[in-house]
Design an enzyme around this catalytic site. Structure first.
Site, mmCIF file in Angstrom:
data_model
loop_
_atom_site.group_PDB
_atom_site.id
_atom_site.type_symbol
_atom_site.label_atom_id
_atom_site.label_comp_id
_atom_site.label_asym_id
_atom_site.label_seq_id
_atom_site.Cartn_x
_atom_site.Cartn_y
_atom_site.Cartn_z
ATOM 1 N N ASP A 165 45.914 45.881 15.578
ATOM 2 C CA ASP A 165 47.155 45.822 15.441
ATOM 3 C C ASP A 165 47.958 47.195 15.756
ATOM 4 O O ASP A 165 47.237 48.460 16.266
ATOM 5 C CB ASP A 165 47.862 45.101 14.659
ATOM 6 C CG ASP A 165 49.367 44.173 14.781
ATOM 7 O OD1 ASP A 165 50.005 45.013 15.552
ATOM 8 O OD2 ASP A 165 49.272 42.957 14.761
ATOM 9 N N HIS B 278 47.516 49.024 18.588
ATOM 10 C CA HIS B 278 48.813 48.731 19.373
ATOM 11 C C HIS B 278 49.840 50.059 19.270
ATOM 12 O O HIS B 278 51.034 49.746 19.513
ATOM 13 C CB HIS B 278 49.433 47.425 18.811
ATOM 14 C CG HIS B 278 48.564 46.328 19.132
ATOM 15 N ND1 HIS B 278 49.191 45.065 19.079
ATOM 16 C CD2 HIS B 278 47.473 46.295 19.860
ATOM 17 C CE1 HIS B 278 48.246 44.277 19.261
ATOM 18 N NE2 HIS B 278 47.377 44.789 19.728
#
Ligand SMILES: *[C@@H]1O[C@H](CO)[C@@H](O)[C@H](O)[C@H]1NC(C)=O
Ligand SMILES: *[C@@H]1O[C@H](CO)[C@@H](O)[C@H](O)[C@H]1NC(C)=O
Length: 365
Positions: free
Chosen positions: A192, A215
């Site tokens: 993430d 991310h």
């Protein structure tokens, strides 16, 4: 209150530097308090006893974990302590192999109310795979915990965080409701955000970070609730993104909110094959529960300076702001984002500001 949080669940975390404890520091070895290496017997209570002694020492002290493998359940190491404390490990610390071994606790290891704390060395293996499989199978998995939480703590440097790129909802470092946090010299690979900054975060300085896979670095999600603190005075510099989904991102829910993001600087950034190198997304609504709503989050004074490298997609700059609260004071200066075999483009909605220097792709502001 500076808060270092290392969520979400169960990262493998190792601290790179191994300075020797200062000779004047009193040493409290967990083995003298009964901790047994071998990863089969629970060392939690021994660590608590060693901590109680170190923390009540009138002169600087070190809780020392010798080489070995120690099994720990949820461990809260609480202050205030009488003097500075170093938590120095040469061991691998292991969480219970099944995630329910942490019960309802939302942390694995937490330092509370400890100032003048240094955490040095060691590997923190929070063994997240049973939780990640549970999440992946979409069953209702209780909880999820932070690997390490530091509250009121400083001097956390040279952190290396590793989680598999398929680990769901696992941010590297999440900072929220905190003022004056610095993150230096971190290498973060995860599934993430490498670093995310939530509501109520101020005066954050992020420098020399390598991010990817992951991310990217994200401010947000903001505007999840109607009443929300803003994010202010954030500097991100000297970051290399490699193969990440996003580079530098600001995102807010498409909902009414008092939240805001202002005085944000991203500079000296290198993108290597990043899908969305520069992105503002104020239409975030993954659960589609924002019918006909616009984001109330005001984004202003955001500067992107010296951002270069490669985009994995054609749209290298995407600034999608709220129709009811357009972004203002965005500045692009010396941007050079190219993509092999195609001409990169910018896309703007309700975004106002200026471009200067050489800006590739051509600015849409
Ligand atoms: C932290 O310290 C403050 C004041 O020193 C105290 O009010 C608070 O209860 C402490 N919190 C914990 C979790 O120990
Ligand atoms: C902004 O944050 C930095 C830390 O990154 C701090 O040194 C500076 O004083 C802050 N500026 C203001 C106006 O608060």
């Amino acid at each position: 209150m500076p808060t270092f949080l290392f969520p979400s669940f169960l990262l493998l975390l190792s601290f790179l530097c191994f300075p020797s404890p200062s000779s004047s520091s009193l040493l409290y070895n967990v083995q003298s308090f009964g901790a047994v290496s071998g990863a089969t017997s629970d060392a939690t209570s021994s660590f608590l006893k060693a901590w109680a002694s170190a923390c009540s020492s009138a002169s600087p002290s070190t809780l020392y974990v010798p080489p070995g493998r120690f099994l720990l359940r949820s461990l809260a190491l609480a202050g205030p302590c009488r003097s500075s404390v170093t938590f120095r490990s040469e061991a691998t610390l292991l969480a219970p192999s099944e995630y329910w071994g942490l019960g309802n606790s939302d942390y694995w290891i937490m330092f509370i109310n400890v100032t003048r704390l240094s955490v040095v060395g060691g590997v923190y293996d929070a063994r997240g795979s049973s939780y990640w499989s549970c999440v992946a199978s979409r069953s209702s998995c209780t909880g999820g915990a932070n690997t390490l939480a530091f509250e009121w703590s400083n001097d956390v440097h040279n952190v290396r965080l590793n989680a598999p790129s398929q680990s769901p909802n696992t941010d590297g470092i999440h900072v929220q409701s905190s003022t004056g946090v610095s993150v230096f010299n971190a290498r973060i690979t995860t599934g993430d955000d490498c670093i995310s900054l939530g509501p109520g975060t101020k005066n954050v300085f992020i420098k020399r970070v390598a991010c990817g896979p992951g991310h990217g670095i994200s401010i947000g999600s903001l505007g999840n609730t109607a009443q929300e603190d803003g994010v202010q005075n954030i500097t991100v510099t000297g970051v290399v993104f490699t193969g990440t989904q996003n580079g530098v991102r600001i995102k807010s829910w498409a909902r009414q909110s008092t939240g805001f993001a202002r005085d944000i600087t991203f500079r000296n950034i290198v993108m290597k094959n990043v899908y969305n190198p520069i992105i503002i997304d104020q239409k975030y609504c993954p659960d589609n529960n924002c019918p006909n709503q616009n984001s109330g989050v005001q984004i202003s004074r955001v500067s992107y300076k010296h951002v270069r490298g490669t985009s994995a997609t054609q749209v290298a700059v995407s600034l999608i702001c709220s129709p009811t609260r357009p972004c203002w004071g965005i500045s692009l200066k010396n941007i050079d984002l190219t993509s092999p075999g195609q001409t990169t483009t910018s896309y703007c909605e309700h975004a106002g500001g200026t471009a200067s220097g050489i800006v590739v792709p051509k600015s849409c502001l």
